[in-house]
Design a protein around this motif. Structure first.
Motif: not given
Length: 154
Positions: A51-71
């Motif tokens: 579960x922790x591994x999936x949470x980390x993957x999701x968290x990193x996806x959120x950060x990446x997608x947030x910055x792509x959206x801002x760009x």
């Protein structure tokens, strides 16, 4: 609390010192003393790690997608900090996926939930209404992992 199994089947060491308990379980595995393993806690612990591994993957996806959206919405504000965040998250995500190939089965669901969160965070961080951002994720995982920040003029 010596790490022995209590009469009721509990491993007291698990509750008292998780690190020591892990070392104990490793030693028991290496010695082939499988009957002495704290199987119930071991299963719980391994499920928690997944579960922790999936949470980390999701968290990193959120950060990446947030910055792509801002760009996408405010390219003129995309500076070195945004670029560094995008490149760092892409690298970390590639490492997670390469190091844990079976996690790929969770990516479609994680990408969908991550995008919703990323959209809300991008709106909050920029002060723009969420309606300024795409309602649906415009990037596949591959596109998000290979997107490059625009080069800055010299």
């Amino acid at each position: 609390m010596d790490g022995t199994i209590a009469p009721d089947g509990r491993n007291d060491l698990y509750e008292a010192d998780e690190h020591a308990w892990l070392l104990q379980q490793v030693a028991l595995l290496r010695e082939g003393r499988l009957a002495e393993l704290d199987a119930a806690h071991l299963v719980e612990y391994l499920e928690s790690m997944a579960r922790r591994d999936r949470r980390e993957l999701r968290s990193r996806l959120v950060i990446l997608l947030m910055h792509l959206l801002k760009y996408r919405v405010q390219p003129e504000h995309g500076g070195w900090s945004w670029a560094q965040t995008v490149l760092t998250q892409q690298d970390e995500l590639r490492d997670i996926i390469a190091g844990t190939p079976s996690i790929a089965q969770h990516i479609p669901d994680l990408l969908a939930t991550a995008f919703g969160q990323a959209r809300l965070l991008a709106a909050a961080e920029t002060g723009l209404p969420a309606s300024r951002f795409p309602a649906d994720n415009p990037w596949t995982l591959d596109e998000a992992l290979h997107w490059k920040p625009p080069e800055r003029a010299a």
